[in-house]
Write an enzyme that holds these catalytic residues in place. Sequence first.
Site, PDB file in Angstrom:
ATOM      1  N   ARG A 156      10.828  -1.305   0.497  1.00 25.38           N
ATOM      2  CA  ARG A 156       9.529  -1.942   0.324  1.00 25.38           C
ATOM      3  C   ARG A 156       9.520  -2.816  -0.925  1.00 25.38           C
ATOM      4  NH1 ARG A 156       5.411   0.561   3.199  1.00 25.38           N
ATOM      5  NH2 ARG A 156       4.183  -1.247   2.535  1.00 25.38           N
ATOM      6  N   GLY A 157       8.615  -3.796  -0.923  1.00 22.12           N
ATOM      7  CA  GLY A 157       8.602  -4.793  -1.984  1.00 22.12           C
ATOM      8  C   GLY A 157       8.465  -4.226  -3.380  1.00 22.12           C
ATOM      9  N   ARG A 173       1.066   5.463  -1.130  1.00 22.31           N
ATOM     10  CA  ARG A 173       0.258   6.619  -1.496  1.00 22.31           C
ATOM     11  C   ARG A 173       0.688   7.142  -2.870  1.00 22.31           C
ATOM     12  NH1 ARG A 173       2.763  11.051   2.747  1.00 22.31           N
ATOM     13  NH2 ARG A 173       4.288  12.002   1.325  1.00 22.31           N
ATOM     14  N   GLU A 223       0.409 -13.187  -0.039  1.00 18.92           N
ATOM     15  CA  GLU A 223      -0.604 -12.367   0.632  1.00 18.92           C
ATOM     16  C   GLU A 223      -2.006 -12.795   0.228  1.00 18.92           C
ATOM     17  OE1 GLU A 223       2.071 -11.033  -0.874  1.00 18.92           O
ATOM     18  OE2 GLU A 223       2.981  -9.486   0.392  1.00 18.92           O
ATOM     19  N   ASP A 270       1.080  13.974   7.174  1.00 24.73           N
ATOM     20  CA  ASP A 270       1.294  12.537   7.313  1.00 24.73           C
ATOM     21  C   ASP A 270       0.934  12.035   8.701  1.00 24.73           C
ATOM     22  OD1 ASP A 270       2.475   9.842   6.844  1.00 24.73           O
ATOM     23  OD2 ASP A 270       3.339  10.853   5.113  1.00 24.73           O
ATOM     24  N   ILE A 308       0.864  -1.185   0.000  1.00 24.14           N
ATOM     25  CA  ILE A 308       0.000   0.000   0.000  1.00 24.14           C
ATOM     26  C   ILE A 308       0.897   1.230   0.000  1.00 24.14           C
ATOM     27  CG2 ILE A 308      -1.727   1.304   1.290  1.00 24.14           C
ATOM     28  CD1 ILE A 308      -2.782  -1.414   2.286  1.00 24.14           C
TER      29      ILE A 308
END
EC number: 4.1.1.98
Length: 488
Positions: free
Chosen positions: A194-195, A177, A238, A287, A175
């Site tokens: 991150r992946g 943004r 997932e 944020d 996820i």
Amino acid sequence: MKYSDLRDFIAQLESRELLKRIDYPVSPHLEMTVVSDKVLRSGGPALLFTNTPNYNMPVLTNLFGTVERVALGMGEESIVALREIGKLLAALKEPDPPKGFKDAFSKLPLLKQALNMAPKYVSGAECQTHVWEKDEVDLTLLPIQTCWPGDVAPLITWGLVTTRGPHQSRENMGIYRQQLLSKNKLIMRWLSHRGGALDYQAWQQEYPQERFPVAVTLGADPATILAAVTPVPDTLSEYAFAGLLRGQRTRLTRCIGNDLHVPASAEIVLEGYLEPGNEAPEGPYGDHTGYYNEVQSFPVFTVERITHRDKPIYHSTYTGRPPDEPAILGVALNEVFIPLLQKQFPEIVDFYLPPEGCSYRLAVVTIKKQYPGHAKRIMMAVWSFLRQFMYTKFVIVCDDDVDARNWQDVIWAMTTRMDPSRDTVMVENTPIDYLDFASPVSGLGSKMGMDATSKWPGETQREWGKPITMDEDVLNRVNGYWSLLGLK
């Protein structure tokens, strides 16, 4: 609670009075943030804004605005049951060797259940009922929120991003943004570890001049969304984990324009690509820290195609100073983390990520201390065991007579059992969240561990204080006549 897709989940929440339809016109420009924030801080329901000025699409917010709704999204009825999900993940992540034939046989149902939850691939998916291509693509028709007055542009906040690195069969979900740039362009903000970012980096090394395929799902079912933020073992996808949560296999369909797969029941899907070397400055945005972040460059996502269901629902959220929706998610996932940690470190009694610590920047751990230096081992364990704790700046370790979730207890332990020089561990030049402007270098900073446990011989040369407690017999005697004293 079992459900088939986001709409089924919404219907069940509404039947329990856990979702409220808002028919009064509320703008996605700032106003939805105000309404959603007030409702979340009061522990109120999820919100479905059905009258969005200038848009023909309802907006769903605060879906995971209470721990109860996070548990329901994971197929459970209470936060207590989330510990069982953590135990399941711990068993799949680090399976114990069977002690004998009977034990091996007892483990088969768990492994079989995980294997049987492989995704089911379908065609003619509902998420592809309507297709916008070429000049029809117009992201400005989506009611994308502008959450805070200082935000540079509308921001997609619940985009479930699917990527796949070269020579990999497994797809990654994350996820991230995305800032709206134009009718067909977004900025994909992902951190380097991150992946999705790792997939893109590997792709550029293998195919330096070729476009990198990306798909973004808006409005997936809760199990799929929650699977994307849960520490799923590398041996389990997932989508398979989402199937375990949901109690049925995840239905996936192939994108029209690339080989990636997306949830068949998704409300909206964005298909497109990243062009190597094409980046744009992202931000500033308010944020989850409670501040506006600095401007940095990230890849530009070009949207070639938008597909959606009949009468799609746009799923959104806002982030700000806790409590916000990510903070609530953090409180719930905290219960999932505990069995994972205890599997590897059984001396851990409790583990707590206080939401006011931005969900992950500070951790309090209580342990059954067994030897000198034990607390320092636990600090290193927290920082290294799960990727989710890579950015945890502060780790406070206390004895098991301290309630990790009670600041009065924790501060008492820190001020009575710590010597700042002896019991503080500083680790420099470690990975830090890019959003952490307090670090001296973007993405690189220090960590602090605090040993607030009672000290053993070898850790101190002084006689250690004994906590004051009242005699149990006296307590019981006074409690017996308390009602006769005329006191409340």
